[in-house]
Design an enzyme around this catalytic site. Structure first.
Site, PDB file in Angstrom:
ATOM      1  N   GLY A 199      12.824   6.459  -9.041  1.00  0.00           N
ATOM      2  CA  GLY A 199      12.516   5.199  -9.703  1.00  0.00           C
ATOM      3  C   GLY A 199      12.041   5.519 -11.106  1.00  0.00           C
ATOM      4  N   ARG A 221      -4.680 -12.383 -11.183  1.00  0.00           N
ATOM      5  CA  ARG A 221      -3.906 -12.580  -9.963  1.00  0.00           C
ATOM      6  C   ARG A 221      -4.762 -12.709  -8.709  1.00  0.00           C
ATOM      7  NH1 ARG A 221       0.975  -8.224 -11.208  1.00  0.00           N
ATOM      8  NH2 ARG A 221       1.895  -9.479 -12.857  1.00  0.00           N
ATOM      9  N   HIS A 246       2.465  -7.733  -3.250  1.00  0.00           N
ATOM     10  CA  HIS A 246       3.297  -7.410  -4.391  1.00  0.00           C
ATOM     11  C   HIS A 246       3.221  -5.942  -4.818  1.00  0.00           C
ATOM     12  CE1 HIS A 246       5.329  -7.955  -8.155  1.00  0.00           C
ATOM     13  NE2 HIS A 246       4.282  -7.653  -8.860  1.00  0.00           N
TER      14      HIS A 246
HETATM   15  C1  LIG Z   1       9.376  -8.223  -7.964  1.00  0.00           C
HETATM   16  C2  LIG Z   1       8.541  -7.244  -8.738  1.00  0.00           C
HETATM   17  C3  LIG Z   1       8.342  -7.423 -10.094  1.00  0.00           C
HETATM   18  C4  LIG Z   1       7.572  -6.522 -10.821  1.00  0.00           C
HETATM   19  N1  LIG Z   1       7.400  -6.735 -12.153  1.00  0.00           N
HETATM   20  C5  LIG Z   1       6.663  -5.854 -12.860  1.00  0.00           C
HETATM   21  C6  LIG Z   1       6.485  -6.031 -14.270  1.00  0.00           C
HETATM   22  O1  LIG Z   1       6.982  -6.978 -14.861  1.00  0.00           O
HETATM   23  N2  LIG Z   1       5.761  -5.128 -14.945  1.00  0.00           N
HETATM   24  C7  LIG Z   1       5.199  -4.051 -14.329  1.00  0.00           C
HETATM   25  O2  LIG Z   1       4.570  -3.259 -14.998  1.00  0.00           O
HETATM   26  N3  LIG Z   1       5.349  -3.857 -13.003  1.00  0.00           N
HETATM   27  C8  LIG Z   1       6.065  -4.721 -12.250  1.00  0.00           C
HETATM   28  N4  LIG Z   1       6.215  -4.515 -10.901  1.00  0.00           N
HETATM   29  C9  LIG Z   1       5.708  -3.279 -10.288  1.00  0.00           C
HETATM   30  C10 LIG Z   1       6.635  -2.103 -10.594  1.00  0.00           C
HETATM   31  O3  LIG Z   1       7.970  -2.540 -10.576  1.00  0.00           O
HETATM   32  C11 LIG Z   1       6.520  -0.949  -9.608  1.00  0.00           C
HETATM   33  O4  LIG Z   1       5.196  -0.661  -9.372  1.00  0.00           O
HETATM   34  C12 LIG Z   1       7.165   0.310 -10.178  1.00  0.00           C
HETATM   35  O5  LIG Z   1       8.470   0.043 -10.590  1.00  0.00           O
HETATM   36  C13 LIG Z   1       7.158   1.450  -9.192  1.00  0.00           C
HETATM   37  O6  LIG Z   1       7.905   2.537  -9.717  1.00  0.00           O
HETATM   38  P1  LIG Z   1       7.957   3.944  -8.999  1.00  0.00           P
HETATM   39  O7  LIG Z   1       8.841   4.798  -9.813  1.00  0.00           O
HETATM   40  O8  LIG Z   1       6.582   4.415  -8.758  1.00  0.00           O
HETATM   41  O9  LIG Z   1       8.588   3.671  -7.564  1.00  0.00           O
HETATM   42  P2  LIG Z   1       9.984   3.018  -7.089  1.00  0.00           P
HETATM   43  O10 LIG Z   1      10.710   2.365  -8.166  1.00  0.00           O
HETATM   44  O11 LIG Z   1       9.645   2.242  -5.872  1.00  0.00           O
HETATM   45  O12 LIG Z   1      10.867   4.254  -6.674  1.00  0.00           O
HETATM   46  C14 LIG Z   1      10.687   4.972  -5.498  1.00  0.00           C
HETATM   47  C15 LIG Z   1      11.751   6.018  -5.402  1.00  0.00           C
HETATM   48  O13 LIG Z   1      11.421   6.906  -4.349  1.00  0.00           O
HETATM   49  C16 LIG Z   1      12.497   7.076  -3.485  1.00  0.00           C
HETATM   50  N5  LIG Z   1      11.940   7.384  -2.177  1.00  0.00           N
HETATM   51  C17 LIG Z   1      10.915   6.773  -1.530  1.00  0.00           C
HETATM   52  N6  LIG Z   1      10.657   7.390  -0.373  1.00  0.00           N
HETATM   53  C18 LIG Z   1      11.519   8.417  -0.283  1.00  0.00           C
HETATM   54  C19 LIG Z   1      11.734   9.432   0.694  1.00  0.00           C
HETATM   55  N7  LIG Z   1      11.020   9.508   1.802  1.00  0.00           N
HETATM   56  N8  LIG Z   1      12.731  10.328   0.468  1.00  0.00           N
HETATM   57  C20 LIG Z   1      13.492  10.264  -0.664  1.00  0.00           C
HETATM   58  N9  LIG Z   1      13.304   9.342  -1.617  1.00  0.00           N
HETATM   59  C21 LIG Z   1      12.336   8.432  -1.419  1.00  0.00           C
HETATM   60  C22 LIG Z   1      13.305   5.821  -3.598  1.00  0.00           C
HETATM   61  O14 LIG Z   1      14.640   6.065  -3.234  1.00  0.00           O
HETATM   62  C23 LIG Z   1      13.145   5.519  -5.084  1.00  0.00           C
HETATM   63  O15 LIG Z   1      14.073   6.280  -5.816  1.00  0.00           O
HETATM   64  C24 LIG Z   1       6.980  -5.412 -10.165  1.00  0.00           C
HETATM   65  C25 LIG Z   1       7.174  -5.245  -8.808  1.00  0.00           C
HETATM   66  C26 LIG Z   1       7.919  -6.163  -8.078  1.00  0.00           C
HETATM   67  C27 LIG Z   1       8.016  -5.997  -6.601  1.00  0.00           C
END
Ligand SMILES: Cc1cc2nc3c(=O)[nH]c(=O)nc-3n(C[C@H](O)[C@H](O)[C@H](O)COP(=O)(O)OP(=O)(O)OC[C@H]3O[C@@H](n4cnc5c(N)ncnc54)[C@H](O)[C@@H]3O)c2cc1C
Ligand code: SF4
Ligand code: FES
Lengths: 248, 664
Positions: free
Chosen positions: B42, B337, B429
């Site tokens: 992500g 929120r 959320h």
């Molecule tokens: C609807 C919505 C709107 C949002 N809007 C905003 C916003 O406007 N502004 C803001 O700042 N934040 C926002 N957020 C929050 C934000 O989007 C997330 O917190 C953030 O994108 C998380 O990013 P990340 O890279 O940590 O994880 P993620 O994007 O969840 O990525 C996780 C990754 O890990 C991988 N993965 C997980 N478990 C495993 C495993 N066991 N083995 C292999 N791969 C695995 C998945 O495949 C994925 O690639 C929003 C959230 C939601 C739900």
């Protein structure tokens, strides 16, 4: 409402596939995928194999869901992914036919699930701007015309779902590739590598075995993000241009 | 074990710069001999993998998705914060730092948050250079908007699709490194265990989701960027696949889970419409700029609406309770929120909900439409516009501002929000809690790092809007590429790690047994039904408000549900093929343990702060009451089958004064 579903079932790429018919009871407030959930819950409780289909965000943005519904990728509603389609558009007694993307460059995995990694490889071939982390100038160093930025954005909204290739009688990936070329090529940051990018991405597209584009236009009609075929025209111009200039 | 946060000494504003310039580095020729595993692609994982690849490390990246571009990050709508002060409205690194600390209800680390604010500006530069089409002004410069709870405009955005555009940027940077051979990408691989050798994280066990093969992957260290655990509640705004497994498996190997009870419940989501519902859809926070939240004053009116005999339009102005404006005159509909969510719950608990289920409140744009309509008419030279003209012009302005959201609302509910007030209700959320990490983003297991929503580091007890994207990219692009060196600089003589050591074999065997046990489960209930039941327990007892009795009961119920799961779940298909039900079963099994730790943590925290509201600890007006004397610490839990163990990291505030948040 009571519905009859004709669903494509296929154990794996080697196995022979065919349609199975299921009856399902749906509610008009359900999304299409929730209706599929109901079907699967029922199948599982009868200890039968559920229908494999892919989905994740269920908001029309991740590009994971993919089904051909009554002959149309992502179903009947314009500018809408399967996951955003709701059952209120159907009525009691309807029969719905559900199939996977049928594109030879997207080999089938199981039932409605296909392998779309070819699109990743097209991006890897050149769908990026070569800038390492930390090398960037200030964000406001290069002003970009609002219109230009907005056009780049429109192209950048492609979700990589593959409906364009699934809709195309030639199985062409042109709309997807053109969308990326346009997104980056319209921006000043992306212009530097534009020619090379076009050549490499088109080259990869051919290597993956996607068909040629004969301007049918079905891709634009079925694209859930309504990406315009004008991007294809831009790609064609750039491709020709890049072939005429010296190859470096 | 004591928790060392490894925060560098020195003045707050200089810590990161000084630390960076003095830390041990790994020379380029050595980087080529060092392998790094990044799990999750992500925003946090893709940015980390790309940057580590650019630096010359040999990176292996993993995702359970079919492509890195599908990660849950793609769905973020509103925007990303940065202290650029492009608007010249008094923003600064200090202000972003302060807002984040205060927004988090004084439960986060000063040093981490300050670093986040510092690197926020670099993120925007980087993304622009990658081709992220942020919104712009007519002059061609970047545009900003403002977001909940702050007084400046520092949010950068790309229409309602900021997450998508940022992730595509990171995905493209990652794709470039894949093409260059610096990153090997493993799609459709789910990590199911961490492997430790001599106490250090040296690899992972994965399941190839296409054929079920269990594989060992070794490296010098492991980075987890696997997202949040909101789906423990079953219904949430998270993508269907989001899960806790990677983090939870690390916990089972000794990593600590920090502040698991801090959950963010977002006030404006489309309400649940039926039992079949699979997920909830967020309506962006920006709507509260113009929408007014209300319920009928009388329960009788509410009941008539619930039965479908009346609509919101039938309720006269004087019979409406604009409860946020009434309770919080200073912030009105724009309270943070957590405050807005709780107030909606209070209204519905009183029986004043406005949907069939009684679990919804109105978000009404009628006044905004009138206001905008009148001013649009004036600016067009119509001095005495009729009602129809005002309505038409007003709806047009609202459409320009929120058109795509209104359209999404109508697609899902089938109701026209220009005519009838929207119905909304809070939904799970985001999770502020996550793996405990030190200043280097390293967990308590040496060589195991955690980034993005998967760690607990920056948001305290409540996250501000547009700050998760900022944190994910800060961690991936600008923090881990440096701090990983604090571990790896001591590993330059360590040869390539073999994946055939007894530790890998043993872990592989355990994973195989666990998966086979699930695959052979021939009970009578579906995985989904267990997940749904777990979600209901979590929502009821560990949701928007909690109390001691409920938490104790909830914990017990989860334990019983877990037992029932293992004795009566039915998993179709086999473990040697593509089998989404089996994947889901393994994830639900881990949620069934995670849920218990959340209950425990909520029970331990005898105070109300941010997203954690304990009914016993509130003021007479129903506002949250913190207990700084006893609970200014991070709660880090070590798993134990019987009684998980609590470790505490005290939070020290040297630069800001702890205050009661007030929005009255
Ligand atoms: C609807 C919505 C709107 C949002 N809007 C905003 C916003 O406007 N502004 C803001 O700042 N934040 C926002 N957020 C929050 C934000 O989007 C997330 O917190 C953030 O994108 C998380 O990013 P990340 O890279 O940590 O994880 P993620 O994007 O969840 O990525 C996780 C990754 O890990 C991988 N993965 C997980 N478990 C495993 C495993 N066991 N083995 C292999 N791969 C695995 C998945 O495949 C994925 O690639 C929003 C959230 C939601 C739900
Ligand atoms: S161009 Fe449209 S149809 Fe093709 S992949 Fe992109 S979003 Fe899907
Ligand atoms: S599930 Fe994400 S676009 Fe349909």
């Amino acid at each position: 409402m009571k519905l009859k579903l004709r669903v494509w079932r296929q154990k794996n790429n080697q196995a022979k596939g065919g349609f199975e018919v299921y009856n399902v009871e749906a509610d008009e407030h359900m999304s299409f995928l929730e209706m599929m959930d109901v079907l699967n819950e029922e199948l599982i409780s009868k200890k039968k194999e559920p229908v494999a289909f892919e989905h994740d965000c269920r908001e029309g943005i991740c590009g994971t869901c993919n089904m051909v519904i009554d002959g149309r990728p992502h179903g009947p509603q314009k500018g809408t992914t399967v996951c955003q389609l709701h059952m209120r558009h159907y009525k009691d007694g309807d029969t719905i036919t559900i199939e996977p993307w049928r594109v030879s460059s997207f080999p089938l995995i199981k039932d409605l699930v296909v392998d779309r990694s070819a699109y990743d490889r097209i991006i890897q071939a050149g769908g990026y701007i070569s800038v390492n982390t930390g090398q960037a100038p200030d964000g406001n160093a290069i002003p970009i015309d609002k219109e230009v930025s907005s056009e780049a954005f429109d192209a950048a909204t492609c979700i990589g779902c593959g409906a364009c290739a699934a809709a195309c009688p030639n199985g062409s990936a042109m709309l997807f590739t053109a969308a990326k070329v346009a997104h980056l090529g319209k921006l000043p940051q992306g212009k530097v590598e534009h020619k090379k990018r076009v050549q490499k991405m088109v080259g990869q597209m051919d290597k993956e075995g996607f068909g040629f584009c004969s301007n049918v236009g079905a891709c634009e009609v079925e694209c859930p993000k309504e990406i315009s075929t004008e991007n294809i025209a831009m790609l064609n111009r750039s491709y020709l241009g890049s072939m005429l200039s010296t190859n470096d | 074990m004591s928790l060392k946060n490894n925060i560098p000494k020195g003045p707050l504003a200089e810590k990161w710069t000084n630390y960076k310039s003095k830390m041990d580095l790994v020379a380029p020729n050595n980087k080529r001999r060092i392998e790094v595993i990044v799990v999750g692609t992500g925003l946090a994982g893709a940015s980390a993998a790309a940057t580590l690849g650019e630096l010359g490390y040999k990176v292996k990246a993993y995702t359970f998705h079919d492509s890195p571009r599908r990660a849950h990050s793609i769905a973020a709508q509103g925007g990303i914060n940065a202290a650029k002060n492009y608007q010249n409205d008094g923003d600064s690194i200090w202000r972003l730092f302060y807002d984040t600390i205060k927004g988090g209800d004084y439960r986060s680390r000063e040093a981490n948050v300050h670093r986040l604010a510092e690197v926020s500006t670099d993120i925007i530069d980087q993304c622009v250079a990658q081709g992220v089409p942020f919104a712009r002004e007519y002059g061609g410069l970047l545009h900003n908007r403002s977001f909940g709870g702050v007084q400046v405009s520092r949010t950068f955005y790309a229409r309602g699709q900021t997450g998508q555009q940022l992730l595509i940027g990171a995905y493209q940077a990652l794709s470039r490194q894949i093409a260059n051979g610096n990153v090997t990408m493993y799609n459709r691989h789910e990590m199911l265990d961490v492997v430790k050798i001599d106490g250090k994280a040296r690899g992972i066990i994965t399941r190839n989701l296409l054929n079920g093969k269990i594989e060992s992957h070794a490296a010098h260290c492991v980075v987890l960027a696997t997202g949040g655990y909101g789906n423990v509640f079953y219904l949430s705004t998270n993508a269907m696949g989001s899960n806790v497994t990677a983090a939870w498996r690390a916990v089972k190997r000794g990593a600590y889970m920090a502040n698991p009870c801090y959950t963010q419940i977002h006030p404006t989501c489309i309400p649940v419409s039926g039992e079949y519902q699979s997920k909830l859809t967020l309506m962006s926070e920006s709507l509260r700029n113009d929408g007014r939240v209300w319920v009928p004053k009388s329960v009788k009116d509410a009941q008539a609406i619930q039965r479908g005999e009346k609509t919101g339009l039938d309720i006269k102005e004087e019979d409406r309770d604009y409860y946020l404006e009434r309770r919080y005159p200073a912030f009105g509909n724009l309270v943070p929120r957590d405050v807005a969510s709780r107030a909606a719950k209070v209204a519905c608990d009183e029986g004043k909900g406005v949907s069939k289920t009684g679990l919804a409140v109105f978000l009404d744009f009628a006044s905004a439409i009138q206001r905008y309509g009148k001013s649009a008419a004036l600016s067009q030279g119509i001095s005495d516009p009729d009602a129809g003209t005002v309505l038409k012009l007003g709806e047009k302005v609202v459409e320009e501002k929120y058109g795509n959201l209104f359209q999404m609302y109508e697609k899902i509910t089938g109701e026209n929000p220009y005519k009838f007030p929207m119905k909304i209700y809070p939904a799970v959320h985001y999770t502020m809690g996550g793996l405990w990490v030190d200043y280097n983003l390293q967990t308590n297991i040496p060589g195991l790092f955690a980034l993005g929503e998967a760690n607990f580091s920056d948001h305290g007890a409540n996250r501000l809007g547009a700050s998760a994207l900022m944190q994910g990219l800060a961690d991936g692009y600008f923090v881990i590429p440096y701090t990983i060196g604090t571990f790896l600089s001591h590993e330059i003589r360590t040869p390539m790690i073999s994946n055939e050591t007894p530790e890998f074999k043993a872990a592989e065997k355990e994973v195989k047994e666990r998966i086979q046990r699930l695959a052979n489960s021939q009970g009578n209930q579906t995985v989904e039904s267990f997940h749904r039941r777990l979600g209901k327990i979590m929502w009821e007892y560990c949701g928007m408000s909690r109390n001691e009795e409920g938490l104790k009961k909830g914990r017990q119920m989860i334990r019983e549900l877990r037992k029932e799961f293992y004795s009566d779940v039915y998993v179709p298909g086999s473990d040697t093929e593509y089998n989404p039900e089996l994947e889901k079963a393994a994830r639900v099994a881990d949620f069934l343990e995670m849920g218990e730790v959340m209950m425990l943590d909520a029970l331990n925290r005898n105070e109300s702060c941010g997203g954690h509201f304990r009914e016993e600890f509130q003021s007479q007006e129903g506002e949250a009451q913190r207990n700084d004397a006893d609970y200014t610490y991070v709660a880090a839990w070590e798993w134990d089958d019987e009684n998980p163990i609590l470790h505490k990291e005290d939070l020290e505030f040297e630069n800001v004064e702890l205050k009661t948040r007030s929005y009255k």
